[in-house]
Design a protein around this motif. Structure first.
Motif, mmCIF file in Angstrom:
data_model
loop_
_atom_site.group_PDB
_atom_site.id
_atom_site.type_symbol
_atom_site.label_atom_id
_atom_site.label_comp_id
_atom_site.label_asym_id
_atom_site.label_seq_id
_atom_site.Cartn_x
_atom_site.Cartn_y
_atom_site.Cartn_z
ATOM 1 N N THR A 12 50.317 42.729 41.206
ATOM 2 C CA THR A 12 50.373 41.976 42.461
ATOM 3 C C THR A 12 49.609 40.672 42.376
ATOM 4 O OG1 THR A 12 50.590 44.012 43.759
ATOM 5 C CG2 THR A 12 49.819 42.043 44.919
ATOM 6 N N LEU A 13 48.357 40.729 41.950
ATOM 7 C CA LEU A 13 47.535 39.527 41.873
ATOM 8 C C LEU A 13 47.783 38.755 40.591
ATOM 9 C CD1 LEU A 13 45.251 37.772 43.051
ATOM 10 C CD2 LEU A 13 43.630 39.275 41.858
ATOM 11 N N GLY A 14 47.827 39.456 39.451
ATOM 12 C CA GLY A 14 47.974 38.773 38.167
ATOM 13 C C GLY A 14 49.221 37.923 38.081
ATOM 14 N N ARG A 15 50.315 38.413 38.648
ATOM 15 C CA ARG A 15 51.558 37.642 38.630
ATOM 16 C C ARG A 15 51.407 36.331 39.393
ATOM 17 N NH1 ARG A 15 55.025 37.557 42.531
ATOM 18 N NH2 ARG A 15 54.175 39.489 43.425
ATOM 19 N N LEU A 16 50.736 36.392 40.548
ATOM 20 C CA LEU A 16 50.534 35.181 41.349
ATOM 21 C C LEU A 16 49.606 34.193 40.645
ATOM 22 C CD1 LEU A 16 50.102 36.885 44.848
ATOM 23 C CD2 LEU A 16 52.091 35.580 44.049
ATOM 24 N N VAL A 17 48.564 34.711 39.988
ATOM 25 C CA VAL A 17 47.649 33.845 39.240
ATOM 26 C C VAL A 17 48.399 33.153 38.109
ATOM 27 C CG1 VAL A 17 45.604 33.794 37.768
ATOM 28 C CG2 VAL A 17 45.625 35.219 39.823
ATOM 29 N N THR A 18 49.207 33.922 37.394
ATOM 30 C CA THR A 18 49.977 33.366 36.275
ATOM 31 C C THR A 18 50.907 32.258 36.746
ATOM 32 O OG1 THR A 18 49.874 35.463 35.077
ATOM 33 C CG2 THR A 18 51.616 33.927 34.447
ATOM 34 N N GLU A 19 51.624 32.516 37.840
ATOM 35 C CA GLU A 19 52.550 31.515 38.362
ATOM 36 C C GLU A 19 51.820 30.243 38.769
ATOM 37 O OE1 GLU A 19 54.440 33.547 41.557
ATOM 38 O OE2 GLU A 19 55.738 34.758 40.250
ATOM 39 N N ARG A 20 50.660 30.400 39.398
ATOM 40 C CA ARG A 20 49.901 29.241 39.864
ATOM 41 C C ARG A 20 49.392 28.418 38.678
ATOM 42 N NH1 ARG A 20 47.903 27.901 45.021
ATOM 43 N NH2 ARG A 20 46.851 25.886 44.826
ATOM 44 N N LEU A 21 48.846 29.068 37.683
ATOM 45 C CA LEU A 21 48.307 28.351 36.527
ATOM 46 C C LEU A 21 49.424 27.694 35.711
ATOM 47 C CD1 LEU A 21 45.567 30.896 35.459
ATOM 48 C CD2 LEU A 21 45.168 28.521 36.164
ATOM 49 N N ARG A 22 50.551 28.380 35.585
ATOM 50 C CA ARG A 22 51.676 27.793 34.860
ATOM 51 C C ARG A 22 52.189 26.552 35.590
ATOM 52 N NH1 ARG A 22 54.801 32.261 33.911
ATOM 53 N NH2 ARG A 22 53.975 32.497 31.795
ATOM 54 N N ALA A 23 52.238 26.611 36.915
ATOM 55 C CA ALA A 23 52.667 25.452 37.700
ATOM 56 C C ALA A 23 51.703 24.284 37.543
ATOM 57 C CB ALA A 23 52.794 25.833 39.177
ATOM 58 N N ASP A 24 50.435 24.600 37.268
ATOM 59 C CA ASP A 24 49.436 23.554 37.057
ATOM 60 C C ASP A 24 49.473 22.985 35.651
ATOM 61 O OD1 ASP A 24 48.526 23.821 39.649
ATOM 62 O OD2 ASP A 24 46.846 25.132 39.139
ATOM 63 N N GLY A 25 50.367 23.495 34.807
ATOM 64 C CA GLY A 25 50.564 22.928 33.483
ATOM 65 C C GLY A 25 49.881 23.648 32.338
ATOM 66 N N HIS A 26 49.262 24.802 32.607
ATOM 67 C CA HIS A 26 48.583 25.541 31.548
ATOM 68 C C HIS A 26 49.581 26.353 30.721
ATOM 69 C CE1 HIS A 26 44.463 24.716 32.870
ATOM 70 N NE2 HIS A 26 44.904 24.878 34.105
ATOM 71 N N HIS A 61 40.679 38.231 34.075
ATOM 72 C CA HIS A 61 40.791 39.688 33.947
ATOM 73 C C HIS A 61 41.139 40.312 35.296
ATOM 74 C CE1 HIS A 61 40.381 43.642 32.475
ATOM 75 N NE2 HIS A 61 39.090 43.850 32.701
ATOM 76 N N CYS A 62 42.439 40.579 35.488
ATOM 77 C CA CYS A 62 42.933 41.198 36.727
ATOM 78 C C CYS A 62 43.324 42.654 36.533
ATOM 79 C CB CYS A 62 44.147 40.430 37.254
ATOM 80 S SG CYS A 62 43.827 38.729 37.752
ATOM 81 N N ALA A 63 43.405 43.108 35.290
ATOM 82 C CA ALA A 63 43.879 44.470 35.025
ATOM 83 C C ALA A 63 42.887 45.502 35.536
ATOM 84 C CB ALA A 63 44.098 44.654 33.529
ATOM 85 N N THR A 64 43.422 46.556 36.135
ATOM 86 C CA THR A 64 42.607 47.674 36.591
ATOM 87 C C THR A 64 43.485 48.910 36.641
ATOM 88 O OG1 THR A 64 41.116 48.478 38.324
ATOM 89 C CG2 THR A 64 43.042 47.223 39.042
ATOM 90 N N THR A 65 42.876 50.075 36.458
ATOM 91 C CA THR A 65 43.660 51.309 36.465
ATOM 92 C C THR A 65 43.436 52.126 37.718
ATOM 93 O OG1 THR A 65 41.929 52.590 35.352
ATOM 94 C CG2 THR A 65 43.523 51.427 33.961
ATOM 95 N N GLN A 66 42.250 52.024 38.327
ATOM 96 C CA GLN A 66 41.826 52.839 39.464
ATOM 97 C C GLN A 66 41.805 54.324 39.133
ATOM 98 O OE1 GLN A 66 43.099 51.934 43.408
ATOM 99 N NE2 GLN A 66 43.519 49.814 42.976
ATOM 100 N N GLY A 67 42.273 54.686 37.961
ATOM 101 C CA GLY A 67 42.238 56.077 37.571
ATOM 102 C C GLY A 67 41.225 56.355 36.479
ATOM 103 N N GLY A 68 40.386 55.368 36.166
ATOM 104 C CA GLY A 68 39.383 55.547 35.128
ATOM 105 C C GLY A 68 39.699 54.707 33.902
ATOM 106 N N GLY A 69 38.671 54.387 33.173
ATOM 107 C CA GLY A 69 38.863 53.639 31.943
ATOM 108 C C GLY A 69 38.626 52.157 32.051
#
Length: 251
Positions: A12-26, A61-69
């Motif tokens: 949910t969040l990582g996809r939006l961050v990626t789109e925003r940064l790519r639009a900024d030219g990264h 770092h947006c990855a999370t499992t909420q199930g441990g680890g």
């Protein structure tokens, strides 16, 4: 422009961050358990993780499992970032991880400490809960004819796209340490949020507030997860529901 890697980049969040940064030219790289060419389970690490971070200047770092680890995953990511000479690690955390004795919050706080002690340049942003979390919660609670809510609780939901914009801004800058928390525009009672959900979905349900007990409930009831002094978000829960639910009404 800096090459930036986003972990959890299909979420949910990582996809939006990626789109925003790519639009900024990264130049962007997306890491998740299933996204090629960097399909990695961070809890396991491995050579693909090393390949993913090679030549990267910044990691979000947006990855999370909420199930441990999550601590193990962060340790693998930090080790790979050190080997690759990554200059900046940005981490998304939650308001109240140091005040609310909930297992997931305690894990997020532990990851914060790992990042702070990593020797890497780092930035940590804590935010309040996203609107979509409340939507999923109320979808579940409204299945029976009576909605049972924890009495005395409030929340301060925020729009994920606004958080993504802030993370993109931070990732484009220099390491800033622990930055100011980011909260939604309103502190609301759970009951008022639930009633907005019921109106938007066209569901007719009775609401019953149920007192609970324990340290975790007390910490939430005392507002340990809120940031009223940092109510910088703009989008309200009702505006979010209008877009996400719209005319799709539920029984």
């Amino acid at each position: 422009m800096t090459t930036i890697l986003v972990t959890g980049g299909t979420g949910t969040l990582g996809r939006l961050v990626t789109e925003r940064l790519r639009a900024d030219g990264h130049e962007m790289r997306v890491l998740s358990r299933h996204a090629q060419p960097y399909a990695v389970d961070l809890r396991e690490g491995g050579t693909v993780l090393d390949a993913a971070v090679a030549g990267v200047g910044t990691i979000v770092h947006c990855a999370t499992t909420q199930g441990g680890g999550d601590e193990e995953a962060a340790a693998h990511l930090i080790a790979a970032a050190r080997r690759a000479g990554v200059g900046h690690l940005v981490y998304i955390s939650i308001v109240g991880v140091d005040r609310v004795p909930l297992g997931y919050y305690e894990t997020k706080f532990a990851v914060e400490r790992l990042i702070e002690e990593s020797g890497l340049g780092w930035t940590v942003l804590r935010t309040t809960q996203f609107h979509d979390l409340l939507l999923r919660l109320f979808d579940s609670l409204a299945k029976p004819p009576v909605v049972l809510l924890p009495a005395g609780l409030k929340d301060q939901p925020i729009e994920a796209a606004e958080v993504a914009a802030r993370l993109a801004e931070l990732a484009s800058g220099r390491p800033a340490g622990r930055v100011e928390d980011m909260g939604g525009p309103e502190v609301r009672t759970f009951e008022s949020l639930a009633r907005s959900y019921l109106r938007a979905t066209g569901r007719r349900r009775a609401i019953v507030n149920v007192p609970l007990w324990g340290r975790t409930y007390r910490a939430f009831r005392d507002g340990g997860h809120l940031a009223p002094a940092q109510a910088v978000g703009k989008g309200t829960f009702e505006e979010y529901l209008a877009v996400r639910v719209g005319g799709h009404r539920r029984a």
